[in-house]
Write a protein that holds these residues in place. Structure first.
Motif, PDB file in Angstrom:
ATOM      1  N   ALA A 172       6.323  -1.963  -8.695  1.00  0.00           N
ATOM      2  CA  ALA A 172       7.219  -2.000  -7.529  1.00  0.00           C
ATOM      3  C   ALA A 172       7.466  -3.605  -7.370  1.00  0.00           C
ATOM      4  O   ALA A 172       8.685  -3.996  -6.903  1.00  0.00           O
ATOM      5  N   GLN A 173       6.465  -4.407  -7.715  1.00  0.00           N
ATOM      6  CA  GLN A 173       6.737  -5.914  -7.431  1.00  0.00           C
ATOM      7  C   GLN A 173       5.840  -6.785  -8.299  1.00  0.00           C
ATOM      8  O   GLN A 173       4.847  -6.102  -8.889  1.00  0.00           O
ATOM      9  N   LEU A 174       6.278  -7.977  -8.567  1.00  0.00           N
ATOM     10  CA  LEU A 174       5.503  -8.930  -9.164  1.00  0.00           C
ATOM     11  C   LEU A 174       5.716 -10.438  -8.640  1.00  0.00           C
ATOM     12  O   LEU A 174       6.842 -10.560  -8.040  1.00  0.00           O
ATOM     13  N   VAL A 175       4.976 -11.283  -8.927  1.00  0.00           N
ATOM     14  CA  VAL A 175       5.003 -12.548  -8.431  1.00  0.00           C
ATOM     15  C   VAL A 175       5.527 -13.631  -9.539  1.00  0.00           C
ATOM     16  O   VAL A 175       4.649 -13.492 -10.391  1.00  0.00           O
ATOM     17  N   ALA A 176       6.818 -14.161  -9.632  1.00  0.00           N
ATOM     18  CA  ALA A 176       7.144 -14.934 -10.916  1.00  0.00           C
ATOM     19  C   ALA A 176       8.425 -15.665 -10.386  1.00  0.00           C
ATOM     20  O   ALA A 176       9.011 -15.425  -9.262  1.00  0.00           O
ATOM     21  N   VAL A 177       8.817 -16.443 -11.427  1.00  0.00           N
ATOM     22  CA  VAL A 177      10.065 -17.233 -11.351  1.00  0.00           C
ATOM     23  C   VAL A 177      11.492 -15.851 -11.333  1.00  0.00           C
ATOM     24  O   VAL A 177      11.284 -15.332 -12.271  1.00  0.00           O
ATOM     25  N   PRO A 178      12.464 -16.130 -10.654  1.00  0.00           N
ATOM     26  CA  PRO A 178      13.437 -15.227 -10.768  1.00  0.00           C
ATOM     27  C   PRO A 178      13.929 -15.147 -12.163  1.00  0.00           C
ATOM     28  O   PRO A 178      14.369 -13.807 -12.302  1.00  0.00           O
ATOM     29  N   SER A 185       1.784   4.475  -4.746  1.00  0.00           N
ATOM     30  CA  SER A 185       1.619   5.896  -4.819  1.00  0.00           C
ATOM     31  C   SER A 185       2.676   6.407  -5.721  1.00  0.00           C
ATOM     32  O   SER A 185       3.361   6.204  -6.479  1.00  0.00           O
ATOM     33  N   SER A 186       2.392   7.730  -6.091  1.00  0.00           N
ATOM     34  CA  SER A 186       3.269   8.585  -7.063  1.00  0.00           C
ATOM     35  C   SER A 186       3.005   7.930  -8.382  1.00  0.00           C
ATOM     36  O   SER A 186       4.128   7.972  -9.055  1.00  0.00           O
ATOM     37  N   GLY A 187       1.840   7.422  -8.782  1.00  0.00           N
ATOM     38  CA  GLY A 187       1.776   6.837  -9.977  1.00  0.00           C
ATOM     39  C   GLY A 187       2.340   5.542 -10.081  1.00  0.00           C
ATOM     40  O   GLY A 187       2.203   5.012 -11.352  1.00  0.00           O
ATOM     41  N   ASN A 188       2.715   4.782  -9.053  1.00  0.00           N
ATOM     42  CA  ASN A 188       3.111   3.608  -9.117  1.00  0.00           C
ATOM     43  C   ASN A 188       2.291   2.585  -8.716  1.00  0.00           C
ATOM     44  O   ASN A 188       1.457   2.839  -8.098  1.00  0.00           O
ATOM     45  N   GLN A 189       2.531   1.226  -9.316  1.00  0.00           N
ATOM     46  CA  GLN A 189       1.834  -0.022  -8.674  1.00  0.00           C
ATOM     47  C   GLN A 189       2.516  -0.555  -7.598  1.00  0.00           C
ATOM     48  O   GLN A 189       3.512  -1.010  -7.999  1.00  0.00           O
ATOM     49  N   GLY A 190       1.779  -0.598  -6.758  1.00  0.00           N
ATOM     50  CA  GLY A 190       2.422  -1.346  -5.474  1.00  0.00           C
ATOM     51  C   GLY A 190       2.687  -2.912  -5.713  1.00  0.00           C
ATOM     52  O   GLY A 190       3.804  -3.256  -5.515  1.00  0.00           O
ATOM     53  N   ILE A 191       2.092  -3.331  -6.738  1.00  0.00           N
ATOM     54  CA  ILE A 191       2.256  -4.824  -7.057  1.00  0.00           C
ATOM     55  C   ILE A 191       1.426  -4.949  -8.355  1.00  0.00           C
ATOM     56  O   ILE A 191       0.320  -4.218  -8.540  1.00  0.00           O
ATOM     57  N   TYR A 192       1.917  -5.622  -9.346  1.00  0.00           N
ATOM     58  CA  TYR A 192       1.241  -5.959 -10.445  1.00  0.00           C
ATOM     59  C   TYR A 192       0.825  -7.729 -10.428  1.00  0.00           C
ATOM     60  O   TYR A 192       1.698  -8.386 -10.381  1.00  0.00           O
ATOM     61  N   LEU A 193      -0.428  -7.937 -10.108  1.00  0.00           N
ATOM     62  CA  LEU A 193      -1.046  -9.273 -10.089  1.00  0.00           C
ATOM     63  C   LEU A 193      -2.289  -9.424 -10.792  1.00  0.00           C
ATOM     64  O   LEU A 193      -3.234  -8.974 -10.506  1.00  0.00           O
ATOM     65  N   ALA A 194      -2.214 -10.238 -12.015  1.00  0.00           N
ATOM     66  CA  ALA A 194      -3.231 -10.417 -12.894  1.00  0.00           C
ATOM     67  C   ALA A 194      -4.207 -11.431 -12.062  1.00  0.00           C
ATOM     68  O   ALA A 194      -4.050 -12.127 -11.160  1.00  0.00           O
ATOM     69  N   GLY A 195      -5.521 -11.126 -12.478  1.00  0.00           N
ATOM     70  CA  GLY A 195      -6.633 -11.519 -11.766  1.00  0.00           C
ATOM     71  C   GLY A 195      -6.716 -13.095 -11.791  1.00  0.00           C
ATOM     72  O   GLY A 195      -7.390 -13.689 -11.081  1.00  0.00           O
ATOM     73  N   GLN A 196      -5.986 -13.739 -12.909  1.00  0.00           N
ATOM     74  CA  GLN A 196      -6.173 -15.238 -12.890  1.00  0.00           C
ATOM     75  C   GLN A 196      -4.974 -16.000 -12.646  1.00  0.00           C
ATOM     76  O   GLN A 196      -4.766 -17.070 -13.274  1.00  0.00           O
ATOM     77  N   ASP A 197      -3.897 -15.411 -11.696  1.00  0.00           N
ATOM     78  CA  ASP A 197      -2.854 -15.926 -11.413  1.00  0.00           C
ATOM     79  C   ASP A 197      -2.892 -17.078 -10.448  1.00  0.00           C
ATOM     80  O   ASP A 197      -2.861 -16.997  -9.229  1.00  0.00           O
ATOM     81  N   TRP A 198      -3.515 -18.273 -10.917  1.00  0.00           N
ATOM     82  CA  TRP A 198      -4.171 -19.266  -9.864  1.00  0.00           C
ATOM     83  C   TRP A 198      -3.055 -20.248  -9.290  1.00  0.00           C
ATOM     84  O   TRP A 198      -3.422 -20.723  -8.310  1.00  0.00           O
ATOM     85  N   TYR A 199      -1.820 -20.274  -9.840  1.00  0.00           N
ATOM     86  CA  TYR A 199      -0.980 -20.887  -9.139  1.00  0.00           C
ATOM     87  C   TYR A 199      -0.387 -20.149  -7.980  1.00  0.00           C
ATOM     88  O   TYR A 199      -0.222 -20.593  -6.660  1.00  0.00           O
ATOM     89  N   GLU A 234       0.855  -1.163  -0.112  1.00  0.00           N
ATOM     90  CA  GLU A 234      -0.020   0.033   0.013  1.00  0.00           C
ATOM     91  C   GLU A 234       0.948   1.203  -0.193  1.00  0.00           C
ATOM     92  O   GLU A 234       0.465   2.376  -0.710  1.00  0.00           O
ATOM     93  N   ARG A 235       1.906   1.144   0.852  1.00  0.00           N
ATOM     94  CA  ARG A 235       2.903   2.438   0.803  1.00  0.00           C
ATOM     95  C   ARG A 235       3.485   2.628  -0.683  1.00  0.00           C
ATOM     96  O   ARG A 235       3.712   3.508  -1.193  1.00  0.00           O
ATOM     97  N   LEU A 236       3.785   1.551  -1.256  1.00  0.00           N
ATOM     98  CA  LEU A 236       4.297   1.523  -2.708  1.00  0.00           C
ATOM     99  C   LEU A 236       3.300   2.138  -3.687  1.00  0.00           C
ATOM    100  O   LEU A 236       3.854   2.553  -4.734  1.00  0.00           O
TER     101      LEU A 236
END
Length: 420
Positions: A262-268, A180-194, A176-178
């Motif tokens: 600022a963040q996403l969930v993925a393999v490195p 701001s200022s036009g940034n997305q705190g996280i990018y998480l697609a709605g169907q990332d079922w894994y 939530e802190r991230l």
């Protein structure tokens, strides 16, 4: 799905494309035929492994044959039914594929070797559990990969987030802190079922369970699974990921590379694609395990990877098990992990990748890793995945319990219909 997950983990290497890594001479040796998948190991690794193995086993010769992922299921099933001497003795299979081969009755029971010689108590659960049926071990863990959080170190510092979060609550607050200022705190697609599956497992739930009659039932409507979905909803709302698409539509590496996430969930390994798309981000990316409910351990994650199996129709079980022992043993596990940026098959070997921030984050998460339900018909669920539709409806405002029941009914029907 498993090979897509691993494709972005592999380091750039010259891969073996011809069939066979064969030594000169040695005509009096017994030949052990090994099927490995394209991209699982580099040409140099296989050369070194072959030379060392044949030096240590003077009566054996390796014939390593590289297979394509496309059509591999049918090819393996056919090989398991062969009665001639041309059948493979060892086969690499995706960890979530073991169930279908066990169901066909074509695999050797390797429980004795696993308990006596191979240290099964230290195996990663996401590789070991899919290879185990009714307490019998058929699939031997080889290597793993799983999702972590890739983050922008500079955006974290700018937002005053001094270190990666250790718990889910911290993760929500930091995101939530991230945001701001036009940034997305996280990018998480709605169907990332894994990713959703990990949250469900953390809560003690599952996607499906085996009923007392031996049939499988969808379990998204359980309180634990609903709690996992609720956390996903809260986290996903802190970014602008589409609720009606998965992480590949559009490819999330491209979204992240635009510089406002600022963040996403993925393999490195996805970090390499991000840096290629935006070289200005090189050196600014970091990695941390998906946070758990408490700081005691990371969150659960889906584990992709491979197991090694020995067909029942092998003509040389001693030779086959010797190959499995070597590939799954500490020496070559360490070599494979460092060469290919994989997670070793045992929690006790995690130190082998401690020097690589991304792989070390994977290894920490892999200790809590899981795999999809071990029904041999699970592929039928993924073919027309009701979990994705369920997620979209919940994120769009529909009642979670109602939609979870509907999705669970579809899962139950798919597993029952395919099993008939």
């Amino acid at each position: 799905m498993r090979h897509r997950l691993l494709a972005v983990v592999c380091v750039a290497a010259s891969l073996l494309t011809a069939c066979g890594v064969l030594p000169e001479g040695g005509t009096d040796r017994r030949t052990v035929t090994v099927w490995l998948m394209k991209g699982s190991a580099s040409k140099d690794f296989l050369k070194r492994f072959t030379a060392d193995f044949e030096r240590r086993h003077g009566d054996l010769r390796l014939d390593i044959r590289i297979q394509e992922w496309t059509g591999i299921g049918e090819k393996v099933q056919a090989a398991l039914k062969r009665e001639d001497k041309g059948a493979p003795d060892v086969i690499e299979v995706g960890n979530t594929q073991v169930a279908q081969y066990v169901d066909g009755g074509g695999l050797s029971d390797l429980t004795l070797e696993s308990m006596r010689d191979w240290g099964m108590n230290d195996w990663l659960p996401g590789l070991a559990e899919p290879g185990r049926f009714n307490t019998r071990q058929f699939g031997i863990p080889w290597y793993a990969a799983n999702r972590v959080v890739i983050y922008r170190k500079d955006l974290f510092a700018r937002a005053g987030v001094k270190q990666p979060p250790k718990t889910r609550d911290e993760w929500l607050a930091d995101t939530e802190r991230l945001n701001s200022s036009g940034n997305q705190g996280i990018y998480l697609a709605g169907q990332d079922w894994y990713t959703l599956a990990g949250f469900i497992w953390d809560e003690g739930g599952d996607l499906a369970k085996k009923a007392s009659a031996g049939t499988w039932e969808g379990t998204l409507q359980t309180p634990a699974a609903l709690r996992g979905m609720d956390f996903y909803r809260r986290l996903q709302a802190l970014g602008k990921g589409p609720v009606d698409a998965d992480e590949e539509h559009p490819p999330q590496a491209g979204v992240f590379a635009k510089g406002r996430v600022a963040q996403l969930v993925a393999v490195p390994g996805l970090a390499q694609a991000i840096e290629r798309a935006n070289p200005a981000l090189k050196g600014k990316l970091g990695f941390f395990p998906v946070p758990g409910r408490t700081a005691a351990e990371p969150g659960a994650v889906f584990t992709g990877g491979s197991d090694l199996v020995v067909p029942k129709n092998t003509n040389d079980r001693p030779g086959a098990t010797a190959v499995v022992a070597a590939l799954a043993g500490a020496t070559w596990q360490t070599e494979l992990a460092r060469t290919m940026s994989y997670v070793p098959n045992k929690t006790t070997l995690a130190g082998a990748v401690a020097g690589d921030e991304g792989v070390a984050a994977m290894a920490a998460g892999a200790a809590q890793g899981r795999a999809t339900p071990s029904s041999p018909q699970w592929a039928a669920v993924e073919a027309d995945n009701p979990i994705k539709a369920y997620m979209t409806k919940v994120l769009a405002g529909s009642d979670p319990t109602t939609e979870a029941r509907r999705a669970s009914d579809r899962i139950t029907r798919a597993l029952a219909e395919e099993g008939e």
